[in-house]
Write a protein that holds these residues in place. Structure first.
Motif, PDB file in Angstrom:
ATOM      1  N   LEU A  90     -19.039   0.921  29.049  1.00 45.45           N
ATOM      2  CA  LEU A  90     -18.113   1.692  30.120  1.00 45.45           C
ATOM      3  C   LEU A  90     -18.279   3.700  30.227  1.00 45.45           C
ATOM      4  O   LEU A  90     -17.845   3.429  30.886  1.00 45.45           O
ATOM      5  CB  LEU A  90     -16.716   0.903  28.959  1.00 45.45           C
ATOM      6  CG  LEU A  90     -16.519  -0.198  28.596  1.00 45.45           C
ATOM      7  CD1 LEU A  90     -15.294  -0.494  28.259  1.00 45.45           C
ATOM      8  CD2 LEU A  90     -16.150  -0.832  29.963  1.00 45.45           C
ATOM      9  N   LEU A  91     -18.409   3.545  28.964  1.00 42.37           N
ATOM     10  CA  LEU A  91     -18.746   5.094  28.849  1.00 42.37           C
ATOM     11  C   LEU A  91     -19.739   5.730  30.271  1.00 42.37           C
ATOM     12  O   LEU A  91     -19.244   6.538  31.250  1.00 42.37           O
ATOM     13  CB  LEU A  91     -18.614   5.924  27.226  1.00 42.37           C
ATOM     14  CG  LEU A  91     -17.499   5.624  27.075  1.00 42.37           C
ATOM     15  CD1 LEU A  91     -18.000   6.730  25.212  1.00 42.37           C
ATOM     16  CD2 LEU A  91     -16.470   6.754  27.266  1.00 42.37           C
ATOM     17  N   SER A  92     -21.015   5.172  30.309  1.00 46.47           N
ATOM     18  CA  SER A  92     -21.882   5.336  31.301  1.00 46.47           C
ATOM     19  C   SER A  92     -21.250   5.109  32.643  1.00 46.47           C
ATOM     20  O   SER A  92     -21.320   6.267  33.464  1.00 46.47           O
ATOM     21  CB  SER A  92     -23.544   4.422  31.469  1.00 46.47           C
ATOM     22  OG  SER A  92     -23.037   3.275  31.503  1.00 46.47           O
ATOM     23  N   MET A  93     -20.268   4.443  32.693  1.00 45.66           N
ATOM     24  CA  MET A  93     -19.423   3.940  34.316  1.00 45.66           C
ATOM     25  C   MET A  93     -18.547   5.796  34.096  1.00 45.66           C
ATOM     26  O   MET A  93     -18.558   6.274  35.381  1.00 45.66           O
ATOM     27  CB  MET A  93     -18.558   3.039  34.147  1.00 45.66           C
ATOM     28  CG  MET A  93     -19.066   2.072  34.875  1.00 45.66           C
ATOM     29  SD  MET A  93     -18.115   0.243  34.163  1.00 45.66           S
ATOM     30  CE  MET A  93     -16.645   0.883  35.022  1.00 45.66           C
ATOM     31  N   TYR A  94     -18.182   5.715  33.381  1.00 48.10           N
ATOM     32  CA  TYR A  94     -16.973   7.180  32.847  1.00 48.10           C
ATOM     33  C   TYR A  94     -18.029   8.370  33.666  1.00 48.10           C
ATOM     34  O   TYR A  94     -17.806   9.126  34.362  1.00 48.10           O
ATOM     35  CB  TYR A  94     -16.391   7.137  31.638  1.00 48.10           C
ATOM     36  CG  TYR A  94     -15.935   8.430  32.045  1.00 48.10           C
ATOM     37  CD1 TYR A  94     -14.763   9.723  32.237  1.00 48.10           C
ATOM     38  CD2 TYR A  94     -16.139   9.669  31.086  1.00 48.10           C
ATOM     39  CE1 TYR A  94     -13.579  10.339  31.958  1.00 48.10           C
ATOM     40  CE2 TYR A  94     -15.928  10.634  30.794  1.00 48.10           C
ATOM     41  CZ  TYR A  94     -14.377  10.695  31.682  1.00 48.10           C
ATOM     42  OH  TYR A  94     -13.883  12.202  31.470  1.00 48.10           O
ATOM     43  N   PHE A  95     -19.142   8.907  32.878  1.00 44.48           N
ATOM     44  CA  PHE A  95     -20.240   9.801  33.381  1.00 44.48           C
ATOM     45  C   PHE A  95     -20.978   9.938  34.412  1.00 44.48           C
ATOM     46  O   PHE A  95     -21.685  10.815  35.000  1.00 44.48           O
ATOM     47  CB  PHE A  95     -20.904  10.573  31.627  1.00 44.48           C
ATOM     48  CG  PHE A  95     -19.968  10.821  30.209  1.00 44.48           C
ATOM     49  CD1 PHE A  95     -19.233  11.551  30.696  1.00 44.48           C
ATOM     50  CD2 PHE A  95     -20.370   9.892  29.630  1.00 44.48           C
ATOM     51  CE1 PHE A  95     -18.874  12.424  29.843  1.00 44.48           C
ATOM     52  CE2 PHE A  95     -19.301  10.412  28.034  1.00 44.48           C
ATOM     53  CZ  PHE A  95     -18.441  11.587  28.612  1.00 44.48           C
ATOM     54  N   ARG A  96     -20.874   8.952  34.718  1.00 46.98           N
ATOM     55  CA  ARG A  96     -22.185   8.683  35.681  1.00 46.98           C
ATOM     56  C   ARG A  96     -21.446   8.387  37.700  1.00 46.98           C
ATOM     57  O   ARG A  96     -22.037   9.029  38.418  1.00 46.98           O
ATOM     58  CB  ARG A  96     -22.917   7.360  35.818  1.00 46.98           C
ATOM     59  CG  ARG A  96     -24.298   7.034  35.117  1.00 46.98           C
ATOM     60  CD  ARG A  96     -25.184   6.433  35.222  1.00 46.98           C
ATOM     61  NE  ARG A  96     -25.538   6.466  33.883  1.00 46.98           N
ATOM     62  CZ  ARG A  96     -26.948   5.093  33.908  1.00 46.98           C
ATOM     63  NH1 ARG A  96     -26.967   4.492  34.279  1.00 46.98           N
ATOM     64  NH2 ARG A  96     -27.634   5.351  33.098  1.00 46.98           N
ATOM     65  N   ASN A  97     -20.120   8.377  37.867  1.00 48.12           N
ATOM     66  CA  ASN A  97     -19.028   8.738  38.385  1.00 48.12           C
ATOM     67  C   ASN A  97     -17.943  10.045  39.312  1.00 48.12           C
ATOM     68  O   ASN A  97     -17.085  10.210  37.568  1.00 48.12           O
ATOM     69  CB  ASN A  97     -18.109   7.702  38.129  1.00 48.12           C
ATOM     70  CG  ASN A  97     -17.715   7.508  40.061  1.00 48.12           C
ATOM     71  OD1 ASN A  97     -17.461   8.750  40.462  1.00 48.12           O
ATOM     72  ND2 ASN A  97     -16.578   6.591  40.200  1.00 48.12           N
ATOM     73  N   PRO A  98     -18.708  11.039  39.377  1.00 45.86           N
ATOM     74  CA  PRO A  98     -18.079  12.425  39.012  1.00 45.86           C
ATOM     75  C   PRO A  98     -16.682  12.691  39.369  1.00 45.86           C
ATOM     76  O   PRO A  98     -16.457  13.758  38.980  1.00 45.86           O
ATOM     77  CB  PRO A  98     -18.933  13.517  40.679  1.00 45.86           C
ATOM     78  CG  PRO A  98     -20.006  12.203  40.734  1.00 45.86           C
ATOM     79  CD  PRO A  98     -19.778  11.101  40.017  1.00 45.86           C
ATOM     80  N   GLU A  99     -16.254  11.475  40.153  1.00 48.70           N
ATOM     81  CA  GLU A  99     -14.537  11.083  40.074  1.00 48.70           C
ATOM     82  C   GLU A  99     -14.104  11.147  39.089  1.00 48.70           C
ATOM     83  O   GLU A  99     -12.371  11.697  38.993  1.00 48.70           O
ATOM     84  CB  GLU A  99     -14.149   9.826  41.196  1.00 48.70           C
ATOM     85  CG  GLU A  99     -14.914  10.335  42.787  1.00 48.70           C
ATOM     86  CD  GLU A  99     -14.531   9.550  43.607  1.00 48.70           C
ATOM     87  OE1 GLU A  99     -13.813   8.416  43.460  1.00 48.70           O
ATOM     88  OE2 GLU A  99     -15.262   9.483  45.000  1.00 48.70           O
ATOM     89  N   GLU A 102     -13.276  16.149  35.272  1.00 46.14           N
ATOM     90  CA  GLU A 102     -13.419  17.602  36.017  1.00 46.14           C
ATOM     91  C   GLU A 102     -14.265  18.436  36.445  1.00 46.14           C
ATOM     92  O   GLU A 102     -14.997  17.919  36.243  1.00 46.14           O
ATOM     93  CB  GLU A 102     -12.196  18.124  34.971  1.00 46.14           C
ATOM     94  CG  GLU A 102     -11.176  17.661  34.687  1.00 46.14           C
ATOM     95  CD  GLU A 102      -9.733  17.789  35.918  1.00 46.14           C
ATOM     96  OE1 GLU A 102     -10.371  18.220  37.411  1.00 46.14           O
ATOM     97  OE2 GLU A 102      -9.096  16.784  35.161  1.00 46.14           O
ATOM     98  N   ALA A 103     -14.357  19.122  37.184  1.00 49.21           N
ATOM     99  CA  ALA A 103     -15.478  19.981  37.019  1.00 49.21           C
ATOM    100  C   ALA A 103     -16.486  20.174  36.459  1.00 49.21           C
ATOM    101  O   ALA A 103     -17.776  20.652  36.480  1.00 49.21           O
ATOM    102  CB  ALA A 103     -14.702  21.335  37.715  1.00 49.21           C
ATOM    103  N   ASP A 104     -16.381  20.289  34.734  1.00 52.78           N
ATOM    104  CA  ASP A 104     -16.287  20.768  33.495  1.00 52.78           C
ATOM    105  C   ASP A 104     -18.263  19.646  33.923  1.00 52.78           C
ATOM    106  O   ASP A 104     -18.717  18.984  31.955  1.00 52.78           O
ATOM    107  CB  ASP A 104     -16.765  21.443  32.796  1.00 52.78           C
ATOM    108  CG  ASP A 104     -14.754  20.180  32.267  1.00 52.78           C
ATOM    109  OD1 ASP A 104     -14.831  18.460  32.816  1.00 52.78           O
ATOM    110  OD2 ASP A 104     -14.210  20.153  31.473  1.00 52.78           O
ATOM    111  N   GLY A 105     -17.587  18.116  33.876  1.00 49.13           N
ATOM    112  CA  GLY A 105     -18.447  16.965  33.466  1.00 49.13           C
ATOM    113  C   GLY A 105     -17.980  16.257  32.424  1.00 49.13           C
ATOM    114  O   GLY A 105     -18.689  14.935  32.313  1.00 49.13           O
TER     115      GLY A 105
END
Length: 134
Positions: A90-99, A102-105
């Motif tokens: 689930l967190l891989s979905m979070y981090f791999r989608n820039p949307e 915020e800008a800091d990733g």
């Protein structure tokens, strides 16, 4: 006290995931395809699975993970490993989608708030894996 903390960590998380999984079993094909598309942003190989069955398969997997947390005969290490793997996906979905950030990733955007909370499940999974005992 260990039994009580285990029951809280495993019971609440297990019930939440089991409920989520049961709700996905038999979902309509269009919803299943949408979930698959979102999941594939984190784990691209998931795009190769049949989209009409993806939601049901995910529902069975979530239900099994939730049940492992609720079953007292399943060790903390095993239940924690299942939860850690699931929340990591689930967190891989979070981090791999820039949307989602915020800008800091790192910090969640409004769109990413729903997935960013899964860091708590990762922490619970890691805690169960490392605490030892049953």
């Amino acid at each position: 006290m260990s039994f009580i903390s285990d029951a809280i960590l495993r019971g609440v998380t297990g019930a939440f995931i089991t409920n989520s999984g049961v709700g996905k079993i038999g979902m309509p094909a269009e919803y299943s395809a949408g979930i698959q598309q979102a999941a594939a942003t984190g784990i691209p190989a998931l795009a190769k699975l049949p989209s009409d069955k993806f939601g049901t398969w995910l529902g069975y997997a979530e239900t099994a993970i939730g049940a492992s947390l609720l079953a007292p005969f399943v060790s903390n290490k095993l239940a924690g490993a299942a939860l850690t793997a699931f929340s990591g996906g689930l967190l891989s979905m979070y981090f791999r989608n820039p949307e989602n950030t915020e800008a800091d990733g790192i910090r969640p955007s409004q769109e990413g708030m729903a997935l960013s909370k899964d860091v708590f499940m990762l922490a619970i999974g890691l805690a169960l894996m490392t605490k030892g005992g049953k």
